[in-house]
Design an enzyme around this catalytic site. Structure first.
Site, PDB file in Angstrom:
ATOM      1  N   HIS A 229       0.965  -1.267   0.030  1.00 53.78           N
ATOM      2  CA  HIS A 229      -0.309  -0.086  -0.004  1.00 53.78           C
ATOM      3  C   HIS A 229       0.843   1.401  -0.291  1.00 53.78           C
ATOM      4  CE1 HIS A 229      -3.413   2.344   0.801  1.00 53.78           C
ATOM      5  NE2 HIS A 229      -3.300   2.159   1.875  1.00 53.78           N
ATOM      6  N   HIS A 268      -2.070  -2.486  -9.561  1.00 57.26           N
ATOM      7  CA  HIS A 268      -2.914  -1.330  -8.730  1.00 57.26           C
ATOM      8  C   HIS A 268      -4.547  -2.615  -8.282  1.00 57.26           C
ATOM      9  CE1 HIS A 268      -5.792   1.330  -7.227  1.00 57.26           C
ATOM     10  NE2 HIS A 268      -4.643   2.117  -6.775  1.00 57.26           N
ATOM     11  N   ASP A 326       3.179   5.736  -7.098  1.00 57.64           N
ATOM     12  CA  ASP A 326       4.005   5.062  -6.047  1.00 57.64           C
ATOM     13  C   ASP A 326       5.938   4.916  -6.892  1.00 57.64           C
ATOM     14  OD1 ASP A 326       2.036   3.628  -4.242  1.00 57.64           O
ATOM     15  OD2 ASP A 326       3.059   5.053  -3.599  1.00 57.64           O
TER      16      ASP A 326
END
Ligand code: SDX
Length: 392
Positions: A229, A268, A326
């Site tokens: 996460h 994702h 990210d």
């Protein structure tokens, strides 16, 4: 059917939470905060204005914006006794460990005076968290570095003040570079909310029991810490360090395909096309590296090569794996002088407004009930106790 009980698939539909805050279309790669596309907010807005939008549901007028900023910046200091919690940590404690602990400790300083059934009291809790989370985040960094804490300088504005608290030293003036301030402010906006992700669902579930908002945000921080996460940007930098150079990419990709490791920063749960935040993050990365003369930064070059290879590789195409928020954020944060251990802290700082907006939306609903996710029982059928002598 599980062989024992009739499973009602319709139940899952009712157990999800309704919300008016953020909309994601994973197939179309769309992300809207209160109906506004993330691309437009990243280009035209700023993080505190986005905080107002997420909390209140509308963009502020000029007067509302000025008042919101004034109120948030007025409460950036933390209780002096809160600073003593840090002394209980070893200097090498992970900043997220300190972030979880100290944010939870806010309950002991502000909770007794707040009745969350009162909208005005909820507003106080929301403002205190948005105000103080950057101060706590910067303190985690300073403590880790063995440096004295910096008091907030409210006239700098929200994001510049955060960089000041992170990097100013008593020995010399610190003037944040406006290009870097703008870049970090945009990174905060990109991370501000993301619908019912794991950490937001954690905050909602904790809040549904009536737990105080500071403890609920601490629970969200704990969940965000995981490498699947919010910990992914830290994992991306470690992955780039392990790969080392473009020559090692083919062998690394083989390892991904035989599942010995994942391509961190890719994939994702929702986006099965591109993550719109990743595109903006890559542009921001470009801007910052240009500003700092780091355009040939080897990690950025390696990341771009990895992205290029993955986007043309059937393994990734078949699995709809694209860069997520990210993938580039770690490179930008490194260029801003923020150490890897602080990446998820930055994510938590930015996401606090999303978490507390979801908490407020849920608590404000008079029909709210305590969350109770149902399970599908797949264990043993009913059976009688066997004495130990008969157990063989
Ligand atoms: C965030 O929910 C949110 O909104 C989160 C977030 C937010 O803003 O709050 O967006 C922030 O958490 C972004 C994600 C950051 N995590 C990472 O970058 C870690 C690397 N990514 C993976 O761990 C993974 O992609 C997940 C956890 C993000 C999603 O995992 P899923 O749901 O299992 O992915 P999937 O079902 O789409 O997987 C399909 C296939 C599987 O292979 P097969 O079993 O079909 O052979 O793709 C594979 C997966 O093993 N796969 C990957 C992969 N991600 C999925 N293979 C290699 N590298 C990857 N990164």
């Amino acid at each position: 059917k599980t062989g024992m009980f009739t499973f009602d698939p319709g139940f899952l539909a009712t157990s999800s939470c309704e919300s008016k805050i953020t909309f994601i279309d994973g197939d179309e790669g769309q992300l809207y905060y209160r109906g506004y596309p993330i691309e437009q907010l990243a280009e035209h807005s700023d993080y505190l204005e986005v905080c107002y939008l997420l909390v209140y549901g509308e963009l502020p007028t000029a007067t509302q914006k000025a008042e919101f900023e004034r109120t948030v910046m007025k409460h950036t200091m933390v209780h002096d006794q809160l600073t003593r919690f840090f002394n209980g940590f070893r200097r090498d404690a992970h900043p997220m460990a300190m972030m979880v602990g100290v944010t939870g400790a806010l309950s002991a300083f502000y909770q007794d005076s707040l009745d969350i059934a009162e909208p005005e009291h909820r507003k106080v809790a929301i403002y205190r968290l948005i105000s103080k989370i950057p101060t706590i985040a910067a303190m985690c960094y300073r403590y880790n570095q063995g440096l004295p804490f910096n008091y907030p300088k409210n006239d700098l504005g929200y994001t510049a003040n955060f960089l000041h608290m992170m990097f100013a030293t008593p020995c010399e003036e610190y003037t944040p570079n406006p290009v870097l301030v703008r870049a970090l402010d945009r990174i905060f906006t990109l991370h501000a909310d993301h619908e019912q992700n794991a950490s937001t669902s954690t905050v909602r579930l904790a809040g549904s029991s009536g737990a105080n908002p500071f403890a609920c945000i601490a629970a969200g921080i704990a969940c965000l810490w995981g490498p699947s996460h919010g910990g992914a940007n830290e994992a991306v930098l470690k992955m780039l360090d392990e790969i080392g150079s473009v020559d090692n990419v083919p062998a690394f990709m083989e390892g991904v395909k035989n599942k010995t490791h994942k391509l961190m920063g890719f994939g994702h749960r929702v986006y099965k096309n591109f993550d719109p935040r990743a595109k903006i993050m890559k542009q921001t990365c470009d801007e910052v590296l240009n500003e700092l003369g780091l355009r040939d930064d080897p990690q950025f070059q390696l990341a771009m090569k990895l992205e290029e290879i993955a986007l043309n590789d059937p393994y990734f195409i078949e699995r709809k794996l694209y860069p997520n928020v990210d993938f580039y954020s770690g490179i930008v944060l490194t260029a801003l002088g923020i150490p890897v251990s602080m990446f998820t802290v930055i994510f938590a700082l930015a996401r606090t407004v999303g978490w507390i907006s979801h908490w407020n939306e849920m608590i404000s609903d008079p029909g709210m009930k305590i969350g109770r996710p149902r399970q599908l029982y797949t264990g043993a059928a009913r059976r009688d106790y066997v004495q130990v002598a008969q157990r063989g």
